[in-house]
Design an enzyme around this catalytic site. Structure first.
Site, PDB file in Angstrom:
ATOM      1  N   ASP A 133     -26.920  -4.493   6.293  1.00 51.95           N
ATOM      2  CA  ASP A 133     -26.366  -5.405   7.292  1.00 51.95           C
ATOM      3  C   ASP A 133     -27.447  -6.427   7.640  1.00 51.95           C
ATOM      4  OD1 ASP A 133     -23.959  -4.976   9.648  1.00 51.95           O
ATOM      5  OD2 ASP A 133     -25.654  -6.271  10.159  1.00 51.95           O
ATOM      6  N   ILE A 134     -27.090  -7.713   7.658  1.00 57.22           N
ATOM      7  CA  ILE A 134     -28.060  -8.753   8.015  1.00 57.22           C
ATOM      8  C   ILE A 134     -28.341  -8.662   9.509  1.00 57.22           C
ATOM      9  CG2 ILE A 134     -28.512 -11.231   8.066  1.00 57.22           C
ATOM     10  CD1 ILE A 134     -26.562 -11.485   5.698  1.00 57.22           C
ATOM     11  N   ASN A 154     -25.481 -17.366  13.648  1.00 54.34           N
ATOM     12  CA  ASN A 154     -24.276 -18.193  13.750  1.00 54.34           C
ATOM     13  C   ASN A 154     -24.262 -18.984  15.059  1.00 54.34           C
ATOM     14  OD1 ASN A 154     -22.851 -17.908  11.354  1.00 54.34           O
ATOM     15  ND2 ASN A 154     -21.778 -16.057  12.018  1.00 54.34           N
ATOM     16  N   GLU A 206     -21.041  -9.523   7.873  1.00 54.78           N
ATOM     17  CA  GLU A 206     -22.390  -9.616   7.311  1.00 54.78           C
ATOM     18  C   GLU A 206     -22.828  -8.307   6.664  1.00 54.78           C
ATOM     19  OE1 GLU A 206     -23.015  -8.540  11.719  1.00 54.78           O
ATOM     20  OE2 GLU A 206     -21.535  -9.547  10.468  1.00 54.78           O
ATOM     21  N   ASP A 225     -23.026 -19.096   6.767  1.00 54.40           N
ATOM     22  CA  ASP A 225     -22.453 -18.940   5.424  1.00 54.40           C
ATOM     23  C   ASP A 225     -23.531 -19.088   4.360  1.00 54.40           C
ATOM     24  OD1 ASP A 225     -19.979 -18.570   6.529  1.00 54.40           O
ATOM     25  OD2 ASP A 225     -19.209 -20.566   6.034  1.00 54.40           O
TER      26      ASP A 225
END
Length: 339
Positions: A199-200, A207, A242, A216
């Site tokens: 997971d980022i 964002n 993500e 993105d």
């Protein structure tokens, strides 16, 4: 079609491998071959693919042969041309007169249309076959060509459904389907396998601060780095938002850990000017196959529990679900590893 595409066997094989033809039954293919058989009045019809040195007869009506050597196939002649292959009487055609299907009386006439990808590679053929010699008229040839275009269109639609448009990773559905195959191989042959979820870190903040286009770009770059890090046999999937998953077939725990750490470091070293110097990191959870894993959902849940511990213990680290099972208490910091 450009002539060099007909001679580019490596490119043709690579094009074939981009498409998902692993399922034994593809219902639209069955409908198409059934229609061809009825409309052209032939006893046999098939969708075939030339895969290396073999002909894979994927979908067939009127006979039950699943595979032949490439050298014994009519299809290999079909894919060598830009147009239909018409063989009114195979017994009188020197290319096919000694073919075993011809000599035993199973096949006397053949009409095949190449299955041509949008980028110009012939993957295989849609073919109609008869046990007696016959002429195929122009209207019948045109009709088969239209049906062949529908086969290619179906292949394209399946590919679109298989891959995430933003990152190029496979979709969650495809990832789950392939996970089941890896589990089945483990259950039947005790072949190892590992699953990574990552997971980022702080993606919502990226964002919110820099906008969704920047977010993105981060997703695309992370997916690109992952693909560059993995082996051809590994699979990258976008599980949602993500979160990504990686399937590592034929991989023991130590190698899976090393893969996770390489990718963690590669992501941490990304530099994206649009983030104004802000770094990117990811947290990883690892689950290796064991007798306790019975379904893709259970396997993903086990890796997700390890991912949760990685995030809870500070992010930008990897946690092994196997170590969680062995731990006496909630000591996630001690369960992460470094290579």
């Amino acid at each position: 079609m450009l002539q060099f595409k007909l001679e580019d066997e490596e490119g043709r094989q690579a094009a074939l491998e981009r498409y998902d033809i692993s399922e034994p039954r593809i219902e639209p293919f069955e409908r198409i071959t059934s229609l061809v058989k009825a409309v052209l009045g032939v006893p046999m019809c098939a969708v075939t693919f030339i895969d290396g040195d073999r002909q894979r007869i994927h979908t067939r009506q009127g006979f039950d042969v699943a595979e032949t050597p490439r050298s014994a196939s009519f299809c290999q002649h079909t894919i060598a041309s830009t147009g239909p292959l018409v063989v009114p009487d195979a017994r009188r055609d020197l290319r096919f007169s000694d073919n075993p299907f011809v000599t035993e009386g199973t096949l006397s006439s053949y009409l095949g249309v190449p299955l041509t990808t949008p980028d110009g590679y012939n993957l295989g053929a849609l073919c109609a076959m008869d046990t007696v010699a016959r002429q195929f008229d122009p209207a019948e040839i045109e009709l088969l060509a239209r049906f062949a275009a529908l086969v290619v269109e179906e292949l394209e639609l399946r590919t679109i459904a298989r891959y995430d448009a933003l990152t190029g990773a496979v979709t969650r559905r495809t990832f789950v389907e392939e996970s089941k195959r890896v589990i089945d191989r483990f259950a039947r042959y005790a072949r190892p396998g590992a699953l990574l979820l990552f997971d980022i870190d702080h993606f919502k903040s990226i964002n919110d601060t820099f906008g969704h286009p920047a977010g993105d770009d981060v997703l695309r770059r992370v997916a690109q780095v992952a693909e560059e890090t993995l082996r051809p046999s590994d699979m990258l999937g976008r599980i949602g938002g993500e979160e990504f998953g990686i399937l590592l077939p034929e991989t023991e725990r130590a190698d899976a850990r090393a893969c996770a750490e390489r990718l963690r470091q590669a992501i941490a070293s990304l530099h994206m000017p649009e983030l104004s110097g802000r770094g990117i990191s990811a947290s990883f959870g690892l689950s290796c196959l064991s007798g306790f894993v019975g379904s893709p959902e259970g396997w993903i849940a086990e890796a997700d529990a390890a991912l949760y511990m990685a995030k809870r213990s500070g992010r930008n680290r990897c946690v092994d679900a196997g170590a969680l099972d062995e731990a006496p208490g909630p000591v996630a910091q001690e369960l992460s590893w470094e290579i």
